[in-house]
Design a protein around this motif. Structure first.
Motif, PDB file in Angstrom:
ATOM      1  N   PHE A  88       0.875  -1.320   0.022  1.00 29.15           N
ATOM      2  CA  PHE A  88       0.119  -0.177  -0.024  1.00 29.15           C
ATOM      3  C   PHE A  88       0.929   1.415   0.004  1.00 29.15           C
ATOM      4  N   ASN A  89       1.359   1.551  -1.213  1.00 29.40           N
ATOM      5  CA  ASN A  89       2.304   2.724  -1.282  1.00 29.40           C
ATOM      6  C   ASN A  89       1.531   3.647  -2.194  1.00 29.40           C
ATOM      7  N   SER A  90       2.370   4.668  -2.659  1.00 29.94           N
ATOM      8  CA  SER A  90       1.970   6.070  -3.240  1.00 29.94           C
ATOM      9  C   SER A  90       1.239   5.382  -4.606  1.00 29.94           C
ATOM     10  N   GLU A  91       1.854   4.439  -5.213  1.00 31.14           N
ATOM     11  CA  GLU A  91       1.493   4.086  -6.539  1.00 31.14           C
ATOM     12  C   GLU A  91      -0.022   3.223  -6.608  1.00 31.14           C
ATOM     13  N   HIS A  92      -0.020   2.513  -5.516  1.00 35.30           N
ATOM     14  CA  HIS A  92      -1.135   1.671  -5.161  1.00 35.30           C
ATOM     15  C   HIS A  92      -2.238   2.672  -4.946  1.00 35.30           C
ATOM     16  N   PHE A  93      -2.165   3.893  -4.071  1.00 33.70           N
ATOM     17  CA  PHE A  93      -3.229   4.546  -3.845  1.00 33.70           C
ATOM     18  C   PHE A  93      -3.443   5.496  -5.296  1.00 33.70           C
ATOM     19  N   ALA A  94      -2.653   6.179  -5.815  1.00 32.80           N
ATOM     20  CA  ALA A  94      -2.822   6.811  -6.984  1.00 32.80           C
ATOM     21  C   ALA A  94      -3.612   5.980  -8.064  1.00 32.80           C
ATOM     22  N   THR A  95      -3.242   4.832  -8.307  1.00 32.75           N
ATOM     23  CA  THR A  95      -3.973   3.804  -9.430  1.00 32.75           C
ATOM     24  C   THR A  95      -5.245   3.664  -9.019  1.00 32.75           C
ATOM     25  N   PHE A  96      -5.423   3.528  -7.452  1.00 33.38           N
ATOM     26  CA  PHE A  96      -7.008   2.978  -7.103  1.00 33.38           C
ATOM     27  C   PHE A  96      -7.566   4.412  -7.482  1.00 33.38           C
ATOM     28  N   VAL A  97      -7.237   5.571  -7.084  1.00 27.15           N
ATOM     29  CA  VAL A  97      -7.971   6.697  -7.420  1.00 27.15           C
ATOM     30  C   VAL A  97      -8.273   6.712  -9.099  1.00 27.15           C
ATOM     31  N   TYR A 134      -8.159   4.526 -11.480  1.00 31.36           N
ATOM     32  CA  TYR A 134      -8.687   3.431 -12.292  1.00 31.36           C
ATOM     33  C   TYR A 134      -9.619   2.432 -11.391  1.00 31.36           C
ATOM     34  N   GLY A 135      -9.477   2.522 -10.064  1.00 34.33           N
ATOM     35  CA  GLY A 135     -10.366   1.679  -9.119  1.00 34.33           C
ATOM     36  C   GLY A 135      -9.928   0.478  -8.871  1.00 34.33           C
ATOM     37  N   ASN A 136      -8.562   0.403  -9.241  1.00 32.39           N
ATOM     38  CA  ASN A 136      -7.751  -0.844  -9.118  1.00 32.39           C
ATOM     39  C   ASN A 136      -6.229  -0.310  -8.433  1.00 32.39           C
ATOM     40  N   ALA A 137      -5.680  -0.951  -7.310  1.00 38.68           N
ATOM     41  CA  ALA A 137      -4.633  -0.616  -6.716  1.00 38.68           C
ATOM     42  C   ALA A 137      -3.690  -1.481  -7.297  1.00 38.68           C
ATOM     43  N   VAL A 138      -2.595  -0.817  -8.179  1.00 38.47           N
ATOM     44  CA  VAL A 138      -1.444  -1.634  -8.429  1.00 38.47           C
ATOM     45  C   VAL A 138      -0.196  -1.065  -8.479  1.00 38.47           C
ATOM     46  N   CYS A 139       0.699  -1.839  -8.503  1.00 40.51           N
ATOM     47  CA  CYS A 139       2.244  -1.096  -8.377  1.00 40.51           C
ATOM     48  C   CYS A 139       3.165  -1.832  -9.163  1.00 40.51           C
ATOM     49  N   ASN A 140       3.741  -1.083 -10.207  1.00 43.45           N
ATOM     50  CA  ASN A 140       4.588  -2.081 -11.269  1.00 43.45           C
ATOM     51  C   ASN A 140       6.204  -1.669 -10.680  1.00 43.45           C
ATOM     52  N   GLN A 141       6.183  -0.600 -10.264  1.00 44.46           N
ATOM     53  CA  GLN A 141       7.804  -0.373 -10.018  1.00 44.46           C
ATOM     54  C   GLN A 141       8.450  -1.146  -8.828  1.00 44.46           C
ATOM     55  N   VAL A 142       7.607  -1.680  -7.410  1.00 42.39           N
ATOM     56  CA  VAL A 142       8.505  -2.411  -6.569  1.00 42.39           C
ATOM     57  C   VAL A 142       9.024  -3.512  -6.970  1.00 42.39           C
ATOM     58  N   SER A 143       8.036  -4.252  -7.453  1.00 42.61           N
ATOM     59  CA  SER A 143       8.691  -5.619  -7.963  1.00 42.61           C
ATOM     60  C   SER A 143       9.618  -5.626  -9.006  1.00 42.61           C
ATOM     61  N   SER A 144       9.685  -4.903  -9.761  1.00 41.66           N
ATOM     62  CA  SER A 144      10.966  -4.758 -10.683  1.00 41.66           C
ATOM     63  C   SER A 144      11.914  -4.163 -10.047  1.00 41.66           C
ATOM     64  N   LYS A 145      11.852  -3.438  -9.194  1.00 44.02           N
ATOM     65  CA  LYS A 145      13.192  -2.876  -8.465  1.00 44.02           C
ATOM     66  C   LYS A 145      13.904  -3.963  -7.575  1.00 44.02           C
ATOM     67  N   ILE A 146      12.897  -4.847  -6.819  1.00 48.65           N
ATOM     68  CA  ILE A 146      13.233  -5.925  -6.165  1.00 48.65           C
ATOM     69  C   ILE A 146      13.901  -7.051  -6.961  1.00 48.65           C
ATOM     70  N   ASP A 147      13.392  -7.487  -8.186  1.00 45.01           N
ATOM     71  CA  ASP A 147      13.721  -8.285  -8.912  1.00 45.01           C
ATOM     72  C   ASP A 147      15.208  -8.156  -9.286  1.00 45.01           C
TER      73      ASP A 147
END
Length: 151
Positions: A124-133, A135-148
């Motif tokens: 639940f970070n800023s990207e999750h919040f912004a995408t929920f606002v 699109y109505g769907n909380a997603v985050c693309n940046q974290v998993s790619s950085k950790i990978d």
């Protein structure tokens, strides 16, 4: 600040790309030069991102004691504390989702404004919040790619 921000429309995603880590703070443009986004106490974006990232890498640390509540707030784009060199831009092309109507986006903004949440880089970070606002769907693309990339 990228020129795209000067022509932002209500509901556009505003991305603040950190100059060194490439992790981003995300907000949603709500008009009159303002975005709605996560705000953590008196921490700036760099402190918040670094602390959250370290907590995820070392979950048994005492970092949670220092973790402040996250308050959803609105601020002028130009007044958000960011490190020198941060790229600020409209980025509606990262998530491949259909945006909600502006009315639905603004209703979500009003619902969350001034609410407090525990910031969580992975869930639940800023990207999750912004995408929920937007699109109505909380997603985050940046974290998993950085950790990978780090593994």
């Amino acid at each position: 600040i990228d020129a795209s921000v000067s022509t932002a429309e209500i509901g556009d995603l505003i991305e603040f790309v950190h100059p060194w880590s490439q992790l981003s703070l995300w907000g949603v443009y709500v008009g009159d030069g303002h975005v709605i986004h996560f705000g953590v106490g008196d921490e700036n974006v760099t402190q918040k991102a670094c602390r959250s990232f370290l907590q995820q890498m070392a979950p048994k640390s005492k970092g949670d004691r220092a973790l402040k509540k996250t308050r959803i707030c609105t601020q002028r784009v130009t007044e958000i504390k960011v490190p020198l060199g941060t790229c600020i831009r409209v980025n509606n092309n990262e998530h491949n989702l259909v945006p909600s109507t502006q009315e639905m986006m603004m209703n979500r903004c009003q619902t969350f404004l001034h609410q407090e949440f525990k910031y969580d880089l992975m869930n639940f970070n800023s990207e999750h919040f912004a995408t929920f606002v937007r699109y109505g769907n909380a997603v985050c693309n940046q974290v998993s790619s950085k950790i990978d990339c780090m593994l």
